[in-house]
Design a protein around this motif. Structure first.
Motif, PDB file in Angstrom:
ATOM      1  N   ASP A 167      26.500  -2.160 -16.287  1.00  8.95           N
ATOM      2  CA  ASP A 167      26.771  -1.416 -17.522  1.00  8.95           C
ATOM      3  C   ASP A 167      27.393  -2.298 -18.596  1.00  8.95           C
ATOM      4  O   ASP A 167      28.355  -1.916 -19.239  1.00  8.95           O
ATOM      5  CB  ASP A 167      27.752  -0.245 -17.246  1.00  8.95           C
ATOM      6  N   LYS A 180      29.756   1.868 -22.234  1.00  4.98           N
ATOM      7  CA  LYS A 180      29.851   2.699 -21.038  1.00  4.98           C
ATOM      8  C   LYS A 180      31.002   2.275 -20.128  1.00  4.98           C
ATOM      9  O   LYS A 180      31.594   3.074 -19.424  1.00  4.98           O
ATOM     10  CB  LYS A 180      28.543   2.592 -20.233  1.00  4.98           C
ATOM     11  N   ARG A 181      31.263   0.973 -20.113  1.00  2.00           N
ATOM     12  CA  ARG A 181      32.239   0.465 -19.160  1.00  2.00           C
ATOM     13  C   ARG A 181      33.034  -0.671 -19.805  1.00  2.00           C
ATOM     14  O   ARG A 181      32.659  -1.828 -19.704  1.00  2.00           O
ATOM     15  CB  ARG A 181      31.510  -0.045 -17.904  1.00  2.00           C
ATOM     16  N   ARG A 196      32.246   7.624 -22.933  1.00  4.44           N
ATOM     17  CA  ARG A 196      30.989   8.208 -22.472  1.00  4.44           C
ATOM     18  C   ARG A 196      30.733   9.561 -23.118  1.00  4.44           C
ATOM     19  O   ARG A 196      29.585   9.914 -23.406  1.00  4.44           O
ATOM     20  CB  ARG A 196      30.982   8.325 -20.948  1.00  4.44           C
TER      21      ARG A 196
END
Length: 423
Positions: free
Chosen positions: A269, A274-275, A389
């Motif tokens: 990711d 996202k991360r 997210r």
RNA sequence: GGAGGGAUGGCCGAGCGGCCGAAGGCGCCUGUCUUGAAAACAGGUAUAGGGCAACCUAUCGUGGGUUCGAAUCCCACUUCCUCCGCCA
């Protein structure tokens, strides 16, 4: 942390729990052997201490000098024996404690046995995927085009896995935080603003240490640990406390940034937000009676789901398999929202019943109303929700053909009149 | 950052190196009395570990040390308060 008595008395059950998590069971035998040694030593050293105590009392009353001297000499010898036994016992106990601290929680029998997250079971899907008459863009295109996410600036400032939100993007995230906290307060949670850096013992209490040091940021000079989730300070806040049964459940919510090194997820990711190493999250947390934990878990899942619904997001609820279940969890549901741009389900919440696993480490008990002996509380935690997210899902679901983003109804009061984010 | 003073059971608060798991008070529980309650009186009221049990062991902020024996003496640390300095 598991109860040594449980391991002693229900060894097979505990071993099976490890097997279902794909772990070796040898540690259980080691722990039992250590425990036996420990109890034998206790028997020995405590009887010697009892003798020393009673003789020492006599010495205080003795008149005869010579006799007294002899007694003192023999007690000095006994004291030396006690010291060495105590030292041995201490070594065994700390070894035992350390071993126990690395054994994960026992999964609930409901939890499906599986290898990894692919074996998680979808419980329900709520809502229909929105249909678009154009190709919806992923947020890593949408954001920069609208000038609300700047990935280059994040890299410039701090390196990969960092980004900068700006303008209406930063404001949209803030609106989400405000709205979520307000929602959870209406759902019966009390808002907290805890420290984002904590002591080592707090990290230990919530189960992050000693096993997951690799994923944490640590300031060596002051010995502070940066929280990877608000779950950590919300567990620590009750460390060592005894709560009256009448005051349970305690429902808490907190907004914090979360800091994770993501060493274990290197390469995963990496695109988009996202991360990241730093992300915001609104957390829900409960302390409750053991007999109510399952029902509180369901209600927390409903509270997180209501957050998705309020935002008009399509989501699904999954029950984690033993292969995905986190170290301290007894049972965990994930909530994922659909992101049409990057074409995937994004995990925005993980809701866990920890049972007494954390309470045991953190020594958090309740006093039963009937006056019986103190018991460990059960703890639960869940995101409500993870911000980047959720922000991704909002952006991607509310995008229009011209690349603009419509603000969801519930967030409008926090957007200062902005109804659509445009270039 | 500097100087000084504290930390004892649910709470307040005593405590001489031995008779201190710890006085006294408050609170709470049980009983007597009362039609009921209050008051008064009597008794009880920490946690953990070990042991089938009787019971034993440990714990007076935390960790070390001295001693036959530590709440009490010594050292370090944590934390709270007061004052000085610095600072968003």
């Amino acid at each position: 942390m598991l109860d040594i008595k449980l391991i002693r008395e229900q060894t097979e059950l505990v071993k099976y729990a490890l097997v279902s998590r794909h772990m070796e069971t040898g540690i259980i035998d080691e722990v039992i052997a250590l425990d036996e040694k420990r109890r034998a030593l206790i028997l020995d050293v405590e009887s010697k201490k009892a003798e020393r105590n009673s003789v020492s009392k006599e010495i205080g009353r003795m008149k005869d000098k010579a006799e007294k001297e002899a007694m003192i000499a023999s007690m000095r010898a006994l004291g030396d024996q006690i010291d060495s036994l105590d030292e041995e016992l201490k070594g065994i106990e700390s070894n035992l404690y350390f071993q126990l601290a690395t054994i994960p929680n026992i999964p609930n029998p409901d939890v499906p046995v599986g290898i990894d997250d692919k074996d998680n079971v979808v419980i329900r899907t709520v809502g229909e995927k929105k249909s678009f008459d154009f190709d919806p863009k992923p947020h890593w295109d949408l954001g920069p085009e609208l000038g609300i996410i700047d990935f280059e600036a994040g890299v410039k400032l701090s390196g990969s896995r960092f980004y900068v939100l700006e303008g209406a993007g930063a404001r949209l995230q803030r609106a989400l935080i405000f709205w979520m906290l307000d929602l959870h307060i209406r759902q019966g949670y009390r808002e907290f603003y805890p420290p984002w850096m904590v002591r080592e013992e707090v990290m230990f209490a919530s189960g992050q240490l000693p096993k997951f040091e690799d994923n944490l940021y640590h300031d060596a000079e002051e010995d502070f640990w940066w929280v990877p989730t608000a779950e950590v300070p919300l567990t620590g806040i009750m460390m060592g406390e005894v709560v009256d049964e009448a005051n349970l459940p305690l429902n808490m919510t907190a907004y914090t940034a979360c800091f994770r090194r993501e060493k274990m997820s290197a390469g995963r990711d990496v695109r988009g937000m996202k991360r990241g190493h730093q992300f915001d999250k609104v957390e829900m947390y409960k302390y409750c009676l053991p007999e109510n934990a399952e029902q509180e878990l369901d209600s927390m899942v409903a509270d997180a789901a209501a957050t998705c619904e309020g935002l008009g997001l399509i989501y699904r609820v999954l029950l984690q398999s033993t292969g995905d279940l986190s170290f301290g969890s007894h049972k965990t549901y994930d909530i994922e929202v659909w992101a049409p741009g990057c074409q995937e389900w994004l995990e925005v919440s993980s809701i866990s019943n920890i049972g007494q696993f954390q309470a045991r480490r953190a020594n958090i008990k309740y006093r039963p109303a009937d006056g019986s002996a103190l018991q460990f509380v059960n703890t639960l935690n869940g995101s409500g929700l993870g911000l980047p997210r959720t922000l991704i899902a909002v952006m991607e679901n509310y995008q229009q053909a011209d690349g603009s983003i419509v603000i969801p109804e519930v967030l409008k009061p926090f957007m200062g009149g902005i109804e659509v984010i445009r270039k």
